[in-house]
Design a protein around this motif. Structure first.
Motif, mmCIF file in Angstrom:
data_model
loop_
_atom_site.group_PDB
_atom_site.id
_atom_site.type_symbol
_atom_site.label_atom_id
_atom_site.label_comp_id
_atom_site.label_asym_id
_atom_site.label_seq_id
_atom_site.Cartn_x
_atom_site.Cartn_y
_atom_site.Cartn_z
ATOM 1 N N TRP A 4 0.919 -1.257 -0.228
ATOM 2 C CA TRP A 4 0.099 0.043 0.078
ATOM 3 C C TRP A 4 0.948 1.155 -0.394
ATOM 4 N N GLU A 5 0.581 2.612 -1.011
ATOM 5 C CA GLU A 5 1.607 3.734 -0.553
ATOM 6 C C GLU A 5 0.586 4.332 -0.701
ATOM 7 N N SER A 6 1.466 4.950 0.736
ATOM 8 C CA SER A 6 0.574 6.181 1.517
ATOM 9 C C SER A 6 1.259 7.416 0.847
ATOM 10 N N PRO A 7 0.693 8.618 1.057
ATOM 11 C CA PRO A 7 1.301 9.475 1.120
ATOM 12 C C PRO A 7 2.408 9.641 1.688
ATOM 13 N N PHE B 48 3.860 0.447 2.856
ATOM 14 C CA PHE B 48 3.359 -0.253 3.595
ATOM 15 C C PHE B 48 3.156 -1.850 2.838
ATOM 16 N N ASP B 49 3.810 -2.645 3.944
ATOM 17 C CA ASP B 49 3.898 -3.479 3.081
ATOM 18 C C ASP B 49 2.807 -4.356 4.698
ATOM 19 N N SER B 50 1.189 -4.107 3.582
ATOM 20 C CA SER B 50 0.136 -4.432 3.970
ATOM 21 C C SER B 50 0.031 -6.009 4.796
ATOM 22 N N GLY B 51 0.626 -6.644 4.038
ATOM 23 C CA GLY B 51 0.105 -8.350 4.091
ATOM 24 C C GLY B 51 1.561 -9.004 4.820
ATOM 25 N N THR C 19 4.441 -0.892 10.846
ATOM 26 C CA THR C 19 3.157 -1.977 10.629
ATOM 27 C C THR C 19 3.082 -2.311 11.994
ATOM 28 N N VAL C 20 1.861 -2.322 12.625
ATOM 29 C CA VAL C 20 1.441 -3.353 13.729
ATOM 30 C C VAL C 20 0.454 -4.303 13.498
ATOM 31 N N GLN C 21 0.907 -5.636 13.925
ATOM 32 C CA GLN C 21 -0.166 -6.957 13.449
ATOM 33 C C GLN C 21 -0.756 -7.006 15.271
ATOM 34 N N ALA C 22 -1.740 -7.534 15.137
ATOM 35 C CA ALA C 22 -2.862 -7.752 16.094
ATOM 36 C C ALA C 22 -2.235 -9.285 15.862
ATOM 37 N N SER C 23 -2.556 -9.886 17.573
ATOM 38 C CA SER C 23 -2.738 -11.353 17.304
ATOM 39 C C SER C 23 -4.099 -11.978 17.150
ATOM 40 N N ALA C 24 -3.873 -13.270 16.899
ATOM 41 C CA ALA C 24 -5.092 -13.686 16.265
ATOM 42 C C ALA C 24 -6.177 -14.215 16.705
#
Length: 350
Positions: free
Chosen positions: A53-56, A60-63, A257-262
């Motif tokens: 994902w390209e932000s201003p 970001f690597d969204s996956g 990037t912050v990934q929540a727990s399952a």
């Protein structure tokens, strides 16, 4: 006719649904074997979980955040295709306790981490390019049916981005390289036995938070917060954090990037993005000590992100029916699991 030609199977027309890494690997392998391939992808870009994902304020690597190369076949494929990948110096991975305190300085024996440049989706884009018009972007396969004009073959009913419908016919085989929920839905009307084999696969959802701190790009302020670039966390809300701006080929503005727990993602599956953003931002501050207000904070949900219960084999292939299934979830959750699954399905078909 030369004797060798008698044992060469004739070229077949093969449909592949899903242009993630498994589908792309299968497509490239089958094309190299001389078959005609049509690859259908519902999104505008190939890649599946290798999404960007390209932000201003930068990318970001969204996956998937990185990949490993344990299988020599993946290493050879990357080298042979000149894949746009570089090693990420993620050698300061931290483990954190639920309160956010550092309890282990580094994970011992950390294997090399690789990323595509300038984003993770650059790898699938690179591998998709030689397929040309064989890749049908923005095309959703809604049904698999017996071909109405050619007995023994398959046809696909598809829907385009403008809700236009079409029938793609004349396929000797159909391979599904999609998440298990989608695979079950497509298989159930035509191959209930295959659909039932996928029934026990479980994939956890994941809420992700993307943060940018534009002020951290000023001279003399190389980054905010901790000295490490990524962390596996046992905080009750967060499982993984990565400083996106530390990855090679990325911009200088501080981004995380912050990934929540399952477990937390499951509990908050129906929450709106604003609520999730606020909760994950608090957890991020607790873990990193970064209290600055981000310039950008974007929460996104992956409904099927990380495999918890895999299929237990690299692929499914019913040669008599001409139907097959592949995906990282067949083996595990790693990027290279998708590559291995797609490769081994294609080799079984070819």
């Amino acid at each position: 006719m030369p004797i060798a030609d008698r044992h060469t199977p004739p070229p077949r027309r093969i449909a592949i649904v899903g242009a993630g890494l498994a589908g792309l690997t299968a497509a490239r392998t089958l094309v190299q074997a001389g078959h005609a391939v049509a690859l259908f992808e519902r999104d505008a870009r190939p890649g599946g979980r290798l999404a960007g994902w390209e932000s201003p304020y930068g990318s970001f690597d969204s996956g998937a955040q990185y990949f490993t190369v344990r299988d020599e076949r993946l290493r050879r494929a990357l080298d042979a295709t000149g894949a746009p990948c570089r090693r990420w110096s993620a050698n300061a991975v931290r483990v954190l306790d639920p309160a956010g305190r550092l309890v282990e300085a580094a994970l011992p024996g950390l294997e090399p981490h690789w990323v595509a440049v300038p984003r993770m989706d650059a790898l699938p884009a690179h591998w998709a390019a030689p397929l040309g018009d064989a890749l049908h972007r923005g095309t959703t396969v809604v049904r698999i049916e017996a071909d109405s004009l050619q007995p023994g073959r398959w046809q696909l009913r598809t829907q385009g981005e403008a809700d236009d419908t079409a029938v793609q016919a004349g396929f000797d085989a159909v391979l599904l390289a999609v998440p298990p929920t989608a695979a079950r839905a497509l298989l159930a009307p035509v191959a209930d036995g295959l659909a039932r084999q996928v029934a026990d696969v479980r994939i956890a959802p994941c809420w992700s938070l993307h943060l940018a701190f534009a002020q951290a790009s000023q001279p003399g302020l190389p980054h905010l917060g901790p000295q490490w670039n990524c962390a596996r966390s046992t905080h009750h809300r967060v499982a993984w954090l990565a400083r996106e701006s530390s990855k090679p080929g990325r911009g200088a503005i501080e981004r995380w990037t912050v990934q929540a727990s399952a477990e937390w993602s499951r509990e908050h599956l129906r929450d709106d993005a604003a609520r999730v953003r606020a909760k994950l931002l608090r957890a991020f501050a607790e873990i990193t000590g970064i209290l600055a207000t981000p310039t950008l904070a974007e929460a996104r949900l992956w409904t099927e992100a990380k495999t918890e219960t895999p299929l237990g084999r690299s692929h499914l292939w019913d040669a008599k029916a001409g139907l097959g299934v592949a995906g990282d979830w067949c083996i595990g959750h790693r990027v290279e699991d998708a590559f291995v699954s797609g490769l081994e399905l294609a080799l079984a078909v070819a």
